[in-house]
Design an enzyme around this catalytic site. Sequence first.
Site, short mmCIF file in Angstrom:
data_model
loop_
_atom_site.label_atom_id
_atom_site.label_comp_id
_atom_site.label_asym_id
_atom_site.label_seq_id
_atom_site.Cartn_x
_atom_site.Cartn_y
_atom_site.Cartn_z
N HIS A 83 -2.41 7.67 3.59
CA HIS A 83 -3.24 5.50 2.99
C HIS A 83 -5.09 5.85 4.05
O HIS A 83 -4.80 5.59 5.26
CB HIS A 83 -2.53 4.75 3.36
CG HIS A 83 -2.86 3.92 3.00
ND1 HIS A 83 -3.18 2.56 1.84
CD2 HIS A 83 -2.60 1.92 4.19
CE1 HIS A 83 -3.81 1.99 1.59
NE2 HIS A 83 -3.33 1.49 3.00
N CYS B 299 0.54 -0.94 -0.01
CA CYS B 299 0.12 -0.40 -0.14
C CYS B 299 1.24 1.22 -0.46
O CYS B 299 0.46 1.93 -0.05
CB CYS B 299 -0.43 -0.46 1.32
SG CYS B 299 -1.57 -1.10 1.47
N ASN C 2 -10.20 0.14 1.26
CA ASN C 2 -8.94 0.16 1.16
C ASN C 2 -8.56 -0.42 0.14
O ASN C 2 -8.56 -1.53 -0.65
CB ASN C 2 -8.14 -0.44 1.77
CG ASN C 2 -6.94 -0.31 1.98
OD1 ASN C 2 -6.03 -0.24 1.21
ND2 ASN C 2 -6.12 -1.32 3.01
O1 UT7 Z 1 -2.98 -0.80 3.98
C1 UT7 Z 1 -2.24 -2.01 5.23
C2 UT7 Z 1 -3.51 -3.15 5.50
N1 UT7 Z 1 -4.41 -3.12 6.67
C3 UT7 Z 1 -4.73 -2.39 7.84
O2 UT7 Z 1 -4.48 -1.69 7.51
C4 UT7 Z 1 -5.53 -2.80 8.30
C5 UT7 Z 1 -5.23 -2.57 9.93
N2 UT7 Z 1 -6.29 -3.20 10.69
C6 UT7 Z 1 -7.68 -2.95 10.73
O3 UT7 Z 1 -7.98 -1.97 10.61
C7 UT7 Z 1 -8.36 -3.21 12.06
O4 UT7 Z 1 -7.40 -3.63 13.08
C8 UT7 Z 1 -9.71 -4.33 11.30
C9 UT7 Z 1 -10.84 -3.39 11.06
C10 UT7 Z 1 -8.73 -4.61 10.75
C11 UT7 Z 1 -10.19 -4.88 12.76
O5 UT7 Z 1 -11.12 -4.08 13.41
P1 UT7 Z 1 -9.85 -4.46 15.49
O6 UT7 Z 1 -10.94 -4.21 15.98
O7 UT7 Z 1 -8.92 -4.47 15.02
O8 UT7 Z 1 -10.99 -6.16 15.31
P2 UT7 Z 1 -10.38 -7.01 15.78
O9 UT7 Z 1 -9.60 -7.93 15.08
O10 UT7 Z 1 -9.65 -7.49 17.00
O11 UT7 Z 1 -11.61 -8.68 15.73
C12 UT7 Z 1 -12.73 -8.04 16.72
C13 UT7 Z 1 -13.18 -8.97 16.53
C14 UT7 Z 1 -12.71 -10.46 16.02
O12 UT7 Z 1 -13.81 -11.74 17.18
P3 UT7 Z 1 -13.29 -11.73 18.25
O13 UT7 Z 1 -12.02 -12.43 18.14
O14 UT7 Z 1 -13.51 -10.75 19.40
O15 UT7 Z 1 -14.10 -13.02 18.87
C15 UT7 Z 1 -13.13 -10.99 14.79
O16 UT7 Z 1 -13.37 -12.00 14.74
O17 UT7 Z 1 -14.56 -9.02 15.31
C16 UT7 Z 1 -14.51 -9.71 14.32
N3 UT7 Z 1 -14.40 -9.45 12.49
C17 UT7 Z 1 -15.87 -9.38 12.34
N4 UT7 Z 1 -17.01 -9.35 12.96
C18 UT7 Z 1 -17.94 -8.82 12.20
C19 UT7 Z 1 -14.02 -9.41 12.46
N5 UT7 Z 1 -13.91 -9.28 11.03
C20 UT7 Z 1 -15.30 -9.15 11.39
C21 UT7 Z 1 -16.30 -8.73 9.99
N6 UT7 Z 1 -17.02 -8.73 10.29
N7 UT7 Z 1 -16.73 -8.01 8.96
#
Ligand code: UT7
Length: 352
Positions: free
Chosen positions: A256, A116, A286
């Site tokens: 970004h 990215c 993204n």
């Molecule tokens: O371009 C560079 C690449 N990418 C990035 O910059 C992404 C950077 N990271 C992020 O933006 C965030 O970490 C995310 C948006 C990917 C995730 O947000 P988060 O607040 O860090 O959530 P998490 O990964 O801690 O997940 C929380 C919960 C999990 O469930 P448990 O383990 O707490 O029960 C996931 O399984 O949310 C669950 N989950 C979802 N739930 C509903 C993960 N994806 C989804 C989804 N819908 N699409």
Amino acid sequence: MNTLRNSTITGWGFYAPERVVTNDELAERLDTSDEWIRTRSGIGERHIAGPDEFTSTMSVRAAERAMERAGITAHDLDLILVATSSPDYLTPPVSSQIQDMLGADRAGAMSLVVGCTGFVYAVVTAHQFIATGAASTVLVIGAETISRNLNWEDRSTCVLFGDGAGAVVMQPTEQEAGVMAHVLGSDGSGAEHLIQNSGGTRNPPTAESIAAGDNYLQMNGREVFKFATTKMGESLDQVLAQAGITADDIDLFIPHQANARIIEYAAQKAGIPMEKVVMNVERYGNTSAATIPIALAEAFEAGRIKPGDTLALVGFGAGLTWAACLFQLAAEPIAPSRRRKHQHPAVEGFIA
Ligand code: UT7
């Protein structure tokens, strides 16, 4: 001894596929919701390439707009730089396909694979070519068809990304302009946090690896989130210190677009008010290397950028990599070698 030249942006353009996929549409077939996606990422919808759309074709659409704004033809291009991690083919480089499709008969062309972060790396590279006199008219593209690298059953990745392309034309100017300061960073020890395991030469695709989904993008969202918030702030501080200016001197912050929370955190930490921040992640998701040029082109089109402005471009992504660049635009129009008769009104003030 040769003196170094300055550069400025004389044209911009972007293209996003027609097909828009909303969060609600994804929630119909995945265990997710509009509420979860919006709250965690700020994304509301994304554009997804149609069956006849590719990184090359979307790049060409964006590039043609940028060249039109700059008042140049493809024949005027000396160099084409394409930042992408989702080229049409692994070989040949998509930059050559784009060069051919544009009819850029004089131009060298190369692709930059920096996740990215690629577009910021490419802008800094273009500036070096212009500064040394090695090239004068450079087309810089960030483009991705990342939807084809996603596992559409993996809710932790597929809801976050979208397709699109953005492009700028950079040319020399005698005014104070161009890359005022830059940081290009890499920490390959974080490779596993954002990876397509199969498809390269280390793990060539096999029936087993494809069945296991190893050819799709896998991401450790929490780790990338931590890395992004740290590196955005650090690299912004570094370029401000290099240039000897403060965050108040930034006219527009174009980060970004991966997650609204990351952008808001970085802006707040740097003391940049949100009215000076470009944020369109809600509408595109993204688009990897394409987010910054799309946001930049939208800001130009919306009249949010004035001649003489100082722009802060900051990216982060796979590698892990990061890059920041302070770019000052020329205050007075530059005289390009060629100009079309009917200029788009938005370019007034940027070219003669
Ligand atoms: O371009 C560079 C690449 N990418 C990035 O910059 C992404 C950077 N990271 C992020 O933006 C965030 O970490 C995310 C948006 C990917 C995730 O947000 P988060 O607040 O860090 O959530 P998490 O990964 O801690 O997940 C929380 C919960 C999990 O469930 P448990 O383990 O707490 O029960 C996931 O399984 O949310 C669950 N989950 C979802 N739930 C509903 C993960 N994806 C989804 C989804 N819908 N699409």
